[in-house]
Write a protein that holds these residues in place. Sequence first.
Motif, mmCIF file in Angstrom:
data_model
loop_
_atom_site.group_PDB
_atom_site.id
_atom_site.type_symbol
_atom_site.label_atom_id
_atom_site.label_comp_id
_atom_site.label_asym_id
_atom_site.label_seq_id
_atom_site.Cartn_x
_atom_site.Cartn_y
_atom_site.Cartn_z
ATOM 1 N N GLY A 15 47.661 36.902 53.708
ATOM 2 C CA GLY A 15 46.910 37.018 52.451
ATOM 3 C C GLY A 15 46.268 35.699 52.091
ATOM 4 N N ARG A 16 45.527 35.703 51.005
ATOM 5 C CA ARG A 16 44.859 34.452 50.584
ATOM 6 C C ARG A 16 44.513 34.486 49.121
ATOM 7 N NH1 ARG A 16 40.384 36.730 48.478
ATOM 8 N NH2 ARG A 16 38.884 37.633 49.897
ATOM 9 N N PHE A 17 44.307 33.266 48.575
ATOM 10 C CA PHE A 17 43.733 33.107 47.241
ATOM 11 C C PHE A 17 42.472 32.287 47.473
ATOM 12 C CE2 PHE A 17 43.822 30.469 43.168
ATOM 13 C CZ PHE A 17 43.218 31.454 42.403
ATOM 14 N N ALA A 18 41.352 32.746 46.904
ATOM 15 C CA ALA A 18 40.061 32.162 47.293
ATOM 16 C C ALA A 18 39.215 31.828 46.061
ATOM 17 C CB ALA A 18 39.329 33.147 48.205
ATOM 18 N N PRO A 19 39.635 30.856 45.254
ATOM 19 C CA PRO A 19 38.868 30.559 44.038
ATOM 20 C C PRO A 19 37.581 29.781 44.309
ATOM 21 C CG PRO A 19 40.682 29.008 44.248
ATOM 22 C CD PRO A 19 40.812 29.983 45.399
ATOM 23 N N SER A 20 36.602 29.990 43.435
ATOM 24 C CA SER A 20 35.367 29.195 43.462
ATOM 25 C C SER A 20 35.541 28.056 42.455
ATOM 26 C CB SER A 20 34.170 30.047 43.042
ATOM 27 O OG SER A 20 34.104 31.197 43.849
ATOM 28 N N PRO A 21 35.184 26.838 42.824
ATOM 29 C CA PRO A 21 35.465 25.698 41.921
ATOM 30 C C PRO A 21 34.408 25.514 40.841
ATOM 31 C CG PRO A 21 34.606 24.912 44.001
ATOM 32 C CD PRO A 21 34.656 26.415 44.115
ATOM 33 N N ILE A 51 38.983 27.411 49.379
ATOM 34 C CA ILE A 51 38.115 27.014 48.272
ATOM 35 C C ILE A 51 36.701 27.488 48.588
ATOM 36 C CG2 ILE A 51 37.208 25.063 46.933
ATOM 37 C CD1 ILE A 51 40.235 25.417 46.579
ATOM 38 N N GLU A 52 36.162 28.345 47.729
ATOM 39 C CA GLU A 52 34.853 28.942 47.998
ATOM 40 C C GLU A 52 33.763 28.096 47.306
ATOM 41 O OE1 GLU A 52 35.219 33.313 47.723
ATOM 42 O OE2 GLU A 52 36.132 33.080 49.691
ATOM 43 N N ASP A 53 33.551 26.926 47.872
ATOM 44 C CA ASP A 53 32.622 25.950 47.289
ATOM 45 C C ASP A 53 31.249 26.058 47.960
ATOM 46 O OD1 ASP A 53 33.762 25.084 49.653
ATOM 47 O OD2 ASP A 53 33.983 22.998 49.049
ATOM 48 N N SER A 174 25.545 33.276 50.887
ATOM 49 C CA SER A 174 26.007 34.190 49.840
ATOM 50 C C SER A 174 27.522 34.365 49.957
ATOM 51 C CB SER A 174 25.328 35.552 49.967
ATOM 52 O OG SER A 174 25.989 36.306 50.947
ATOM 53 N N TYR A 175 28.126 34.697 48.820
ATOM 54 C CA TYR A 175 29.560 35.004 48.776
ATOM 55 C C TYR A 175 29.909 36.085 49.802
ATOM 56 C CZ TYR A 175 33.479 37.781 46.993
ATOM 57 O OH TYR A 175 34.620 38.537 46.903
ATOM 58 N N GLN A 176 29.089 37.155 49.875
ATOM 59 C CA GLN A 176 29.426 38.298 50.749
ATOM 60 C C GLN A 176 29.545 37.876 52.216
ATOM 61 O OE1 GLN A 176 30.165 40.701 48.942
ATOM 62 N NE2 GLN A 176 28.777 40.854 47.206
ATOM 63 N N VAL A 192 44.276 40.682 47.814
ATOM 64 C CA VAL A 192 44.682 41.053 46.455
ATOM 65 C C VAL A 192 43.834 40.193 45.524
ATOM 66 C CG1 VAL A 192 46.591 41.115 44.781
ATOM 67 C CG2 VAL A 192 47.044 41.565 47.209
ATOM 68 N N ARG A 193 42.983 40.807 44.704
ATOM 69 C CA ARG A 193 42.075 40.042 43.842
ATOM 70 C C ARG A 193 41.710 40.892 42.628
ATOM 71 N NH1 ARG A 193 36.957 40.267 48.102
ATOM 72 N NH2 ARG A 193 36.625 42.504 47.976
ATOM 73 N N GLY A 194 40.945 40.317 41.713
ATOM 74 C CA GLY A 194 40.622 40.999 40.461
ATOM 75 C C GLY A 194 39.670 42.166 40.664
ATOM 76 N N ASP A 196 37.219 42.900 39.026
ATOM 77 C CA ASP A 196 35.809 42.539 38.809
ATOM 78 C C ASP A 196 35.073 42.384 40.136
ATOM 79 O OD1 ASP A 196 37.723 40.368 38.911
ATOM 80 O OD2 ASP A 196 36.035 38.993 38.667
ATOM 81 N N LEU A 197 35.800 42.274 41.248
ATOM 82 C CA LEU A 197 35.137 42.116 42.557
ATOM 83 C C LEU A 197 35.073 43.427 43.336
ATOM 84 C CD1 LEU A 197 36.676 38.668 43.498
ATOM 85 C CD2 LEU A 197 34.262 39.139 43.060
ATOM 86 N N ILE A 198 35.558 44.525 42.733
ATOM 87 C CA ILE A 198 35.660 45.766 43.528
ATOM 88 C C ILE A 198 34.276 46.267 43.965
ATOM 89 C CG2 ILE A 198 35.653 47.513 41.673
ATOM 90 C CD1 ILE A 198 38.047 48.832 43.199
HETATM 91 N N1 GLU Z 1 35.660 33.154 45.091
HETATM 92 C C1 GLU Z 1 35.772 34.355 44.330
HETATM 93 C C2 GLU Z 1 36.011 34.028 42.872
HETATM 94 O O1 GLU Z 1 36.486 32.948 42.538
HETATM 95 C C3 GLU Z 1 36.904 35.253 44.794
HETATM 96 C C4 GLU Z 1 36.661 35.759 46.156
HETATM 97 C C5 GLU Z 1 37.636 36.819 46.669
HETATM 98 O O2 GLU Z 1 38.811 36.830 46.275
HETATM 99 O O3 GLU Z 1 37.176 37.606 47.485
HETATM 100 O O4 GLU Z 1 35.726 34.871 42.038
#
Ligand code: GLU
Length: 301
Positions: A15-21, A51-53, A174-176, A192-194, A196-198
């Motif tokens: 799994g992962r956590f992938a925040p944008s800074p 880190i999604e920078d 792009s993010y995608q 596993v994420r929010g 809002d990204l579905i």
């Molecule tokens: N980087 C995205 C954000 O901070 C999350 C990306 C993901 O979990 O797929 O909203």
Amino acid sequence: MSCAPDSPHTPAYCGRFAPSPTGPLHFGSLLAALASYLDARRHHGTWLLRIEDLDPPREDPTAVEHFLRTLDQFGLHWDGEVRYQSQRGDAYQAILEHLIDQDQAFPCTCSRKQLAGLPHQGKCSPTPGQTNAFRFLSDHQPHAFHDRLQGRYCPTDQREFDDFVIRRRDALWSYQLAVVTDDADQGITHVVRGIDLIDSTPRQIQLQRALGFTTPLYAHIPVAVEQNGQKLSKQNLALALDGTQPAKTLWIALDWLQQSPPSELQNASVDELLQWAIAHWNIDALKSQTEAPAPMGYQRD
Ligand code: GLU
């Protein structure tokens, strides 16, 4: 760090956590971090931090340092090295070239104004001499997928299956495209994420299929909202997490995640709380929920 697919020690779960800074972590980001961490650890899996920078103009130069310090204060220790998407341009370029070779990506100079809110459908003729974006050539079908929490999700808005941008006109990725490339490259099995990204997920699944990548299992958790119904987000200036009382905040976050932490644990340490939470993690308690108010003290209003 990656969970290499052909290693004999490959965990069944990565799994992962992938925040944008784009700003400091807030209560909503803690929920995504905590839920993905607990789900990974409950499955004896690996948990990576990425880190999604990708968008320097929108980034806060102090955010990464705040992320690393806050995750550490909350006891959410990731495995291996942190991955930074800003260092992955060559990999994204290779994927773009592959998609162009396969006739699955095309240059586009259509502006938002020209599209007037309508989805982009089908190849277009780029204006010569203008810098262009690249779009993925979608099959324009509303592909449904199964979400562990939300059940069958079928996109209804045409923008969820239009020809989406994979490299922007200003040459930013792009993010995608980046998220699909890195989830595959790091061997992510569970996301596993929010919630809002579905609506991005059907696009990501289309890209995975075009590239021959395995689709991870998705669980989209509910989002925390402010009093006015707005999602807690960095853009909406959500309150930054205060790391000085992490155990208290963790207990509240576990309660918000419907894990029913015992009240005796209200004075427990971060480690004790996480041990309890891993042993009792029940993601199904969040089934079918889409949002709930953030607790007082963690929202702006
Ligand atoms: N980087 C995205 C954000 O901070 C999350 C990306 C993901 O979990 O797929 O909203």
